[in-house]
Design a protein around this motif. Structure first.
Motif, short mmCIF file in Angstrom:
data_model
loop_
_atom_site.label_atom_id
_atom_site.label_comp_id
_atom_site.label_asym_id
_atom_site.label_seq_id
_atom_site.Cartn_x
_atom_site.Cartn_y
_atom_site.Cartn_z
N TYR A 1 -8.48 6.64 -5.43
CA TYR A 1 -7.86 7.77 -6.10
C TYR A 1 -8.86 8.68 -7.00
CZ TYR A 1 -4.02 5.44 -3.95
OH TYR A 1 -3.19 4.84 -3.06
N GLY B 1 11.08 5.61 3.63
CA GLY B 1 11.72 4.14 3.86
C GLY B 1 10.95 3.23 2.96
N VAL C 1 -1.22 -4.88 -7.45
CA VAL C 1 -0.95 -3.92 -6.16
C VAL C 1 -1.89 -4.78 -5.05
CG1 VAL C 1 -1.12 -1.46 -5.29
CG2 VAL C 1 -0.74 -2.04 -7.81
N ASP D 1 3.28 -4.96 -5.42
CA ASP D 1 3.43 -3.92 -4.76
C ASP D 1 2.65 -3.89 -3.44
OD1 ASP D 1 3.19 -1.19 -3.74
OD2 ASP D 1 2.78 -0.23 -5.79
N GLN E 1 0.84 -1.04 0.42
CA GLN E 1 -0.35 -0.61 1.17
C GLN E 1 -0.64 -1.90 2.23
OE1 GLN E 1 -3.60 1.03 -0.93
NE2 GLN E 1 -2.12 2.57 -1.66
C1 LIG Z 1 0.58 1.17 -3.94
C2 LIG Z 1 2.05 2.29 -3.69
N1 LIG Z 1 2.96 1.95 -4.22
C3 LIG Z 1 4.18 2.62 -4.28
C4 LIG Z 1 4.01 3.66 -3.27
C5 LIG Z 1 5.52 4.40 -3.04
O1 LIG Z 1 6.01 4.63 -1.80
P1 LIG Z 1 7.08 5.58 -1.27
O2 LIG Z 1 5.96 6.98 -1.13
O3 LIG Z 1 7.39 5.33 -0.21
O4 LIG Z 1 7.77 5.85 -2.60
C6 LIG Z 1 3.04 3.87 -2.45
C7 LIG Z 1 3.07 4.95 -1.32
O5 LIG Z 1 2.27 5.92 -1.24
C8 LIG Z 1 1.72 3.19 -2.62
O6 LIG Z 1 0.56 3.30 -1.89
#
Ligand SMILES: Cc1ncc(COP(=O)(O)O)c(C=O)c1O
Length: 380
Positions: free
Chosen positions: A323, A204, A136, A162, A165
């Motif tokens: 978090y 989106g 991530v 991922d 962000q």
């Molecule tokens: C690290 C991460 N992964 C995935 C997502 C998921 O995105 P979405 O809210 O568009 O489904 C988010 C969004 O908040 C995120 O911060």
């Protein structure tokens, strides 16, 4: 300190919109006039413009970032019981889709200074059932992709980035070449949630890959597993980016680098204000990635975090904890494999991090007010 005239928010989407209002309003009206709500021309144009911006062969727009991750994993034919490694310190969506598909989320700790997934911990967690790693790019900076790619090659694993962000961030390889976040591994996934660096006016997302065969499969899965109209080759999902959102994103994409520069300017102000303060650890910069500051997140020591938040709230300054609970301690992810204390860095971060307002519209007066109040509390 004297109050500022503007309402301070974690993200100020209204002021950002005001600057592009004319263009955006015309683009939205155009979609309405043409009633091209689903798969209209703006979707294709946005897809192509994002491909050019990212220098990636295929962008597949979809309905949100969580879907993007799910579709990516479905396209890789991962089977129930296959193990997918990801960081314990992340937004829930990353692990959620792994579990949802009947795969086994394997959580690993992060490293203290950068919040990056711990490379040594990944290697320790690899078993014959491991199929993929999901790094991530947290808070706006790339994870250490070169080391992750090396592990993936050694153990024959997929890498799903991922990038929700960190859209627009550049990864810098040791030979000096660069690639955009999300275009480095097997597949990249992103979100256009309104508060993201490239955010639309609703939900989106998008998926990126340089592999054309995989792209065709991803396109098919995102469209009900349909190969030809009304011919379904696999079970898929219905996940599309609305034309109105694509029309807005086309305009905002042209500003993405300028938005990152504005975020960096705000980050530099925070950095300077907190420099040498022993109680505030500012975000670490690394050689292998620039930062697009989705969040400005510091680590506090010897500060009552709840007290600070309350103190700031009384002065109309929001602050968030990204978090507060590690994934392995969330009720949904309780697993006999994990217990409290297993991921000490994540657990410590969850108790010590705090994020301050970060967006494209922060001016010096506001930043002075925010940092002045933070320091007043911290230096008590
Ligand atoms: C690290 C991460 N992964 C995935 C997502 C998921 O995105 P979405 O809210 O568009 O489904 C988010 C969004 O908040 C995120 O911060």
């Amino acid at each position: 300190m004297e109050k500022v005239s503007v309402k301070i928010q974690m993200v100020d989407l209204k002021s950002q919109y005001e600057k592009i209002k004319k263009e955006v309003d015309v683009a939205i009206q155009n979609v309405i006039d043409n009633t091209a709500f689903i798969n209209g021309p703006d979707v294709k144009a946005f897809k192509e413009e994002l491909e050019q911006y990212l220098k990636v062969k295929n962008v597949i727009p979809c309905a949100n970032g969580t879907d993007a991750l799910q579709i990516a994993m479905m396209a890789l034919d991962l089977k129930p019981g296959d193990e997918v490694i990801t960081a314990d310190f992340t937004y829930v969506a990353t692990a959620e889709v792994i579990g949802l598909l009947g795969l086994k989320p394997v959580l690993v700790d992060v490293v203290p200074d950068t919040f990056d997934i711990d490379i040594a911990a990944i290697e320790k967690a690899i078993t014959p059932k491991t199929k993929a790693i999901v790094p991530v790019h947290l808070f706006g900076r790339c994870a250490n992709m070169e080391e992750i790619l090396a592990l993936a090659k050694k153990y024959n694993l997929y890498v799903i980035e991922d990038t929700a962000q960190a859209l627009g961030a550049d990864y810098v390889f040791s030979d000096g070449t660069t690639k955009k976040a999300g275009t480095i591994g097997t597949i990249g996934c992103t979100s256009f949630f309104p508060s993201k660096n490239l955010g639309c006016f609703g939900d989106g997302g998008a998926i990126f890959t340089n592999d054309d065969t995989l792209a065709a499969k991803i396109r098919m899965i995102a469209n009900h597993g349909q190969s030809v109209q009304y011919v379904h080759d696999s079970i898929g999902v219905n996940s599309r980016l609305d034309t109105i959102q694509a029309a807005i994103l086309r305009i905002k994409l042209r500003h993405l680098d300028e938005y990152a520069a504005a975020r960096n300017k705000a980050a530099a102000y925070y950095d300077k204000a907190f420099a040498n303060n022993p109680k505030i650890k500012t975000p670490k910069r690394v050689k292998f990635s620039n930062h697009v500051f989705h969040q400005y997140t510091v680590q506090l020591s010897d500060v009552d975090r709840t007290g600070l938040r309350e103190f700031l709230a009384e002065r109309s300054i929001p602050a968030m904890i990204y978090y507060p609970i590690p994934l392995h301690l969330q009720k949904a992810y309780i697993d006999p494999r994990y217990k409290k204390g297993d991921f000490p860095v994540t657990e410590q971060l969850c108790n010590s991090v705090i994020s301050f307002p970060m967006h494209t519209e922060l001016n010096e007066e506001t930043l002075k007010y925010i940092t002045g109040n933070i320091l007043e509390y911290v230096n008590r």
